[in-house]
Design an enzyme around this catalytic site. Structure first.
Site, mmCIF file in Angstrom:
data_model
loop_
_atom_site.group_PDB
_atom_site.id
_atom_site.type_symbol
_atom_site.label_atom_id
_atom_site.label_comp_id
_atom_site.label_asym_id
_atom_site.label_seq_id
_atom_site.Cartn_x
_atom_site.Cartn_y
_atom_site.Cartn_z
ATOM 1 N N HIS A 176 -5.934 -4.824 -2.098
ATOM 2 C CA HIS A 176 -5.742 -4.167 -0.789
ATOM 3 C C HIS A 176 -5.101 -5.184 0.151
ATOM 4 C CE1 HIS A 176 -7.840 -0.389 -1.705
ATOM 5 N NE2 HIS A 176 -8.649 -1.125 -2.443
ATOM 6 N N ASN B 117 -1.668 -1.144 -7.375
ATOM 7 C CA ASN B 117 -2.178 -0.195 -6.387
ATOM 8 C C ASN B 117 -2.718 -0.923 -5.169
ATOM 9 O OD1 ASN B 117 -3.129 1.381 -9.300
ATOM 10 N ND2 ASN B 117 -1.767 2.369 -7.863
ATOM 11 N N ASP C 72 -12.337 2.230 -11.800
ATOM 12 C CA ASP C 72 -12.323 2.568 -10.371
ATOM 13 C C ASP C 72 -12.893 3.985 -10.190
ATOM 14 O OD1 ASP C 72 -12.040 2.285 -7.654
ATOM 15 O OD2 ASP C 72 -9.851 2.244 -7.641
#
Ligand SMILES: [Zn+2]
Length: 391
Positions: A198, A222, A277
């Protein structure tokens, strides 16, 4: 002590023994290898899974929930249900993964994890905590709630380390955010794996984070700065830094199979770990669910926020292994290595878990020839058996 002989294709790190056996005695593996090399004592229970794969129990370093429950529910009961549910997918150990949330919610979840870890559990073992956020970059928040993103301070770090203690095993953070580099140094000093994710870090910022002790990257591709040839970003750094490992959501929705293959060629099975996840929608079919205080719609196995952002996944590790074998063309023992052995190595518990060898914990799973979980054993006890569920 009771012994069990499981017959099938034994997946070891360097080879597959066709029609081999794994013998468990109590909570340990007594023998794994060729049938003819083991002398039976006659009192063993026989489990015949000829033609199927016997693999070391899988270890999921990034899972938020399953079967309608979430770690952030903050109750020991939610953790019990998650532990139980994960056995359906061949998982025998996991890091209970929190999300970006108001600090008191995170602390509540940590307390629940402490309670659940200390009680008797015959299902997937809680191997520790993975704190995903709140020290992340809003630019790559993904499905993490922006208003709950925080900056680490000394007090917060101290409270975290005192509540979670040695159960805190991994933190996903963005090193370019204020105070995070200092937090990495402190966490690494306490033996915590710092994972970049992130994050909008540049190549230079990643280098500093690695200098401070970060060694891992969370769900590669991601929610992070991508690779540009003049600014390699987080993705480029993860591929370039040989000493660092990364994990990936190999559902072919979060990442294209060709991108998974590219990373596999670059990192190899030792440094590329499979994670799910997974969120509470795992195993629940289509519907509307909650994740980290936001509404998630699941349609055809794909979980999204209302705006379309991917929100966790409904992937399970047995399916990730299947995808690696059938979609990427990886050998079975290499795919299993990424789901079982490499995570055990990352956690520093490979002397006990993550491979089928005499003396190790009897954590194993049997996958069908098409990679559906048929049996899961945790510390020598059957934690899941498909025929018992489906009659
Ligand atoms: Zn996550």
């Amino acid at each position: 002590m009771s012994k069990t002989i499981v017959t099938g294709n034994v997946v070891q790190t360097e080879r597959v023994i066709e029609q081999g056996i794994v013998v468990t005695e109590g909570q340990y593996i007594l023998f794994a290898g060729k049938k003819e090399e083991y002398i039976p004592t006659g009192d063993e229970t026989q489990l015949d899974f000829s033609g199927h794969w016997i693999i070391p129990g899988m270890i999921d370093l990034h899972v938020h929930g399953s079967a309608g429950h979430d770690v952030m529910d903050g109750t020991p009961d939610a953790l019990r249900e998650i532990s139980k549910s994960l056995c359906q997918y061949g998982v025998t150990g996991f890091l209970a993964t929190t999300m970006t949330a108001p600090w008191e919610h995170i602390v509540r979840a940590l307390h629940a994890i402490t309670v659940a870890t200390e009680e008797r559990n015959d299902y997937a073992q809680i191997l520790g905590v993975h704190l995903e956020g709140p020290w992340i970059n809003p630019k790559h928040k993904g499905a993490q709630k922006e208003e709950d993103i925080q900056q680490p301070g000394r007090e917060q770090l101290e409270s975290l380390l005192s509540v979670a203690q040695d159960r805190l095993r991994m933190v996903t953070l963005a090193p370019e955010m204020p105070g995070v580099l200092e937090a990495i140094r402190e966490l690494v000093r306490h033996g915590v794996i710092c994972s970049i994710g992130h994050s909008d870090a540049t190549w230079e910022e990643v280098r500093q984070a690695v200098g401070a002790g970060a060694t891992h990257f969370t769900h590669l591709f991601n929610a992070m700065r991508g690779l540009h040839h003049r600014e390699p970003g987080v993705v480029g750094s993860a591929l370039q830094l040989r000493q660092c490992s990364c994990d990936i959501i190999a559902d072919f929705v979060h990442v294209h199979p060709a991108a998974v293959e590219l990373v596999y060629h670059s990192k190899g099975r030792e440094k590329l770990l499979l994670i799910s996840d997974g969120m509470r929608a795992v195993g629940m079919g289509d519907g509307t669910f909650e994740l980290g205080g936001q509404t998630v719609h699941v349609h055809g196995c794909i979980a999204r926020l209302a705006g379309g952002t991917l929100a966790g996944s409904t992937l399970t590790l047995d399916r990730a292994v299947k995808n690696m074998v059938e979609g990427v063309g990886v050998a079975v023992q290499d795919a299993v290595y990424m789901a079982s052995t490499a995570p055990a190595e990352k956690l520093g518990i490979a002397d006990r878990k993550g491979s089928l060898e005499a003396g190790k914990d009897a954590d194993l799973a049997v996958l069908s020839s098409d990679f559906r979980t048929l049996l899961t054993m945790v510390k020598g006890k059957i934690a899941y058996r498909e025929d018992e569920v489906h009659g």
